[in-house]
Design a protein around this motif. Structure first.
Motif, PDB file in Angstrom:
ATOM      1  N   UNK A   2      38.065  43.818  54.229  1.00  0.00           N
ATOM      2  CA  UNK A   2      38.427  45.050  54.881  1.00  0.00           C
ATOM      3  C   UNK A   2      39.862  45.410  54.550  1.00  0.00           C
ATOM      4  N   UNK A   3      40.078  46.689  54.254  1.00  0.00           N
ATOM      5  CA  UNK A   3      41.425  47.134  53.918  1.00  0.00           C
ATOM      6  C   UNK A   3      42.250  47.271  55.191  1.00  0.00           C
ATOM      7  N   UNK A   4      43.536  46.991  55.081  1.00  0.00           N
ATOM      8  CA  UNK A   4      44.414  47.203  56.227  1.00  0.00           C
ATOM      9  C   UNK A   4      44.714  48.689  56.348  1.00  0.00           C
ATOM     10  N   UNK A   5      45.253  49.080  57.507  1.00  0.00           N
ATOM     11  CA  UNK A   5      45.594  50.491  57.699  1.00  0.00           C
ATOM     12  C   UNK A   5      46.602  50.950  56.644  1.00  0.00           C
ATOM     13  N   UNK A   6      47.563  50.064  56.311  1.00  0.00           N
ATOM     14  CA  UNK A   6      48.559  50.437  55.296  1.00  0.00           C
ATOM     15  C   UNK A   6      47.919  50.669  53.929  1.00  0.00           C
ATOM     16  N   UNK A   7      46.938  49.823  53.617  1.00  0.00           N
ATOM     17  CA  UNK A   7      46.244  50.019  52.337  1.00  0.00           C
ATOM     18  C   UNK A   7      45.474  51.345  52.339  1.00  0.00           C
ATOM     19  N   UNK A   8      44.864  51.638  53.478  1.00  0.00           N
ATOM     20  CA  UNK A   8      44.115  52.896  53.556  1.00  0.00           C
ATOM     21  C   UNK A   8      45.066  54.084  53.431  1.00  0.00           C
ATOM     22  N   UNK A   9      46.219  53.981  54.069  1.00  0.00           N
ATOM     23  CA  UNK A   9      47.197  55.072  53.966  1.00  0.00           C
ATOM     24  C   UNK A   9      47.642  55.276  52.520  1.00  0.00           C
ATOM     25  N   UNK A  10      47.866  54.165  51.825  1.00  0.00           N
ATOM     26  CA  UNK A  10      48.240  54.237  50.410  1.00  0.00           C
ATOM     27  C   UNK A  10      47.146  54.953  49.605  1.00  0.00           C
ATOM     28  N   UNK A  11      45.920  54.609  49.941  1.00  0.00           N
ATOM     29  CA  UNK A  11      44.775  55.241  49.276  1.00  0.00           C
ATOM     30  C   UNK A  11      44.738  56.744  49.577  1.00  0.00           C
ATOM     31  N   UNK A  14      47.145  58.562  47.397  1.00  0.00           N
ATOM     32  CA  UNK A  14      46.649  58.730  46.020  1.00  0.00           C
ATOM     33  C   UNK A  14      45.598  59.836  45.938  1.00  0.00           C
ATOM     34  N   UNK A  15      44.727  59.857  46.946  1.00  0.00           N
ATOM     35  CA  UNK A  15      43.677  60.877  46.924  1.00  0.00           C
ATOM     36  C   UNK A  15      44.269  62.276  47.022  1.00  0.00           C
ATOM     37  N   UNK A  16      45.262  62.418  47.909  1.00  0.00           N
ATOM     38  CA  UNK A  16      45.869  63.741  48.080  1.00  0.00           C
ATOM     39  C   UNK A  16      46.633  64.138  46.808  1.00  0.00           C
ATOM     40  N   UNK A  17      47.395  63.177  46.265  1.00  0.00           N
ATOM     41  CA  UNK A  17      48.186  63.470  45.057  1.00  0.00           C
ATOM     42  C   UNK A  17      47.294  63.873  43.890  1.00  0.00           C
ATOM     43  N   UNK A  50      57.525  67.932  52.559  1.00  0.00           N
ATOM     44  CA  UNK A  50      58.546  67.026  52.006  1.00  0.00           C
ATOM     45  C   UNK A  50      57.965  65.652  51.681  1.00  0.00           C
ATOM     46  N   UNK A  51      57.244  65.526  50.602  1.00  0.00           N
ATOM     47  CA  UNK A  51      56.764  64.191  50.214  1.00  0.00           C
ATOM     48  C   UNK A  51      57.918  63.360  49.711  1.00  0.00           C
ATOM     49  N   UNK A  52      57.838  62.052  49.892  1.00  0.00           N
ATOM     50  CA  UNK A  52      58.787  61.221  49.148  1.00  0.00           C
ATOM     51  C   UNK A  52      58.150  60.834  47.817  1.00  0.00           C
ATOM     52  N   UNK A  53      58.806  59.950  47.069  1.00  0.00           N
ATOM     53  CA  UNK A  53      58.346  59.647  45.715  1.00  0.00           C
ATOM     54  C   UNK A  53      56.929  59.092  45.670  1.00  0.00           C
ATOM     55  N   UNK A  54      56.587  58.351  46.699  1.00  0.00           N
ATOM     56  CA  UNK A  54      55.254  57.752  46.691  1.00  0.00           C
ATOM     57  C   UNK A  54      54.188  58.683  47.258  1.00  0.00           C
ATOM     58  N   UNK A  55      54.596  59.906  47.541  1.00  0.00           N
ATOM     59  CA  UNK A  55      53.629  60.848  48.062  1.00  0.00           C
ATOM     60  C   UNK A  55      53.396  60.699  49.556  1.00  0.00           C
ATOM     61  N   UNK A  56      54.294  60.004  50.244  1.00  0.00           N
ATOM     62  CA  UNK A  56      54.124  59.838  51.691  1.00  0.00           C
ATOM     63  C   UNK A  56      54.688  61.029  52.446  1.00  0.00           C
ATOM     64  N   UNK A  57      54.003  61.439  53.519  1.00  0.00           N
ATOM     65  CA  UNK A  57      54.580  62.491  54.353  1.00  0.00           C
ATOM     66  C   UNK A  57      55.873  61.988  55.002  1.00  0.00           C
ATOM     67  N   UNK A  58      56.811  62.912  55.291  1.00  0.00           N
ATOM     68  CA  UNK A  58      58.156  62.497  55.702  1.00  0.00           C
ATOM     69  C   UNK A  58      58.222  61.942  57.123  1.00  0.00           C
TER      70      UNK A  58
END
Ligand SMILES: [Zn+2]
Length: 326
Positions: A2-11, A14-17, A50-58
């Protein structure tokens, strides 16, 4: 695995980007908080300028803030009306989705406890899933994906959010000298604190209760009018308001496992505790439709009991609605 919440967020990033977000998801499993966290993150990812470099919301702009406070106009959460999600609720949702977004260029709708959609509501949603609109995203929350129409299941991407603390809860029950077989059942039934179960536990009586419910369930799947009598003979002393509700949760659990066994080619090793359901499937071959109908009847009964209808009356109502009366 099972993926952790952080892994899912990373995913999600990527999907949004890469513009590959699906139009419909089902978030399954019992970890409700995690489902909400990932939904919030996903909506922030779509809205935040305002995304940061990794595409995360601010997490700091007014969009991100209001989304995390659930004050965002273009996010809508549909809750069941009591124990059922009705077709007019789905129609209202579709109306809302068909209007232009207010704050951004997308809309997200969450359907909470999606398994409570009655058949007409599910069909109304299905029509929508069959012709997805641009920039419209639908997320179904459910603990029982097998109870959704197979046609809906086939049109959503499933992400699973399991409760990590189940192991811990199980250990607590075992430490309280609850029989392992019973502890496994309680862990699945208890959505709240375990104290009530531990305090009220009597091995013999719990056993009788579960046996009575198993027998009742078997009669329902076989559509035997005897189910009505089982309520009066085997279940009568287990129909206080609370126990009637717990019993209905257990019957829904059985129904969930039956459907799962029926629809998966390989038996799930973790489910061997319900091996007797395999025999029932073999001998009776209940149709998916009839299992879904039974689920609806169980939900209706639970709604009645929660509205203080007597447990006996509600259980008898299930028998009346499901059995072949000649
Ligand atoms: Zn932001």
């Amino acid at each position: 695995m099972q993926a952790s919440v952080d892994q899912i967020k990373q995913h999600v990033n990527e999907l949004i980007a890469s513009n590959q977000l699906a139009h419909a998801y089902a978030f399954t499993g019992e970890a409700f908080d995690q489902k909400v966290a990932v939904t919030t993150y996903l909506v922030q990812g779509l809205a935040c300028p305002h995304f940061d470099e990794e595409g995360q919301p601010c997490q700091a702009c007014s969009f991100c803030e209001r989304i995390s406070k659930q004050q965002y106009t273009d996010l809508f959460v549909l809750e069941p009306d009591g124990q059922t999600t009705r077709v007019d609720q789905i129609r209202q949702l579709k109306d809302w989705l068909s209007k232009s977004p207010v704050e951004s260029d997308f809309k997200v709708a969450v359907i909470s406890r999606a398994e409570t959609m009655n058949p007409s509501a599910a069909n109304a949603l299905l029509k929508f899933l069959e012709e997805p609109l641009d920039n419209i995203y639908i997320i179904l929350y459910t603990n029982a994906i097998d109870l959704l129409l197979p046609t809906i299941q086939s049109r959503v991407q499933v992400w699973h959010f399991a409760k990590a603390e189940n192991e811990e809860r199980l250990n607590r029950l075992l430490e309280a000298n609850i029989r392992p077989r019973h502890a496994h059942i309680i862990v699945q039934l208890a959505t709240d604190a375990l104290d009530r179960w531990i305090e009220g536990y009597q091995e013999e009586s719990f056993d009788q209760w579960i046996k009575g419910l198993n027998y009742f369930y078997q009669m329902l799947i076989e559509r035997q009018p005897q189910a009505f009598i089982v309520v009066q003979t085997h279940l009568k002393s287990f129909l206080s308001n609370q126990q009637a509700q717990d019993g209905l949760d257990y019957l829904m659990l059985l129904n969930h496992h039956l459907l799962k066994k029926q629809t998966t080619a390989h038996a799930d090793e973790a489910r061997t505790a319900y091996a007797w359901l395999d025999d029932l499937i073999q001998s009776k071959q209940p149709s998916t439709q009839s299992v879904l109908e039974l689920n609806q009847a169980l939900l209706t009964a639970k709604q009645q009991v929660m509205a203080n209808v007597s447990g006996q009356l509600a259980y008898e109502g299930i028998a009346v609605s499901q059995c072949d009366w000649k």
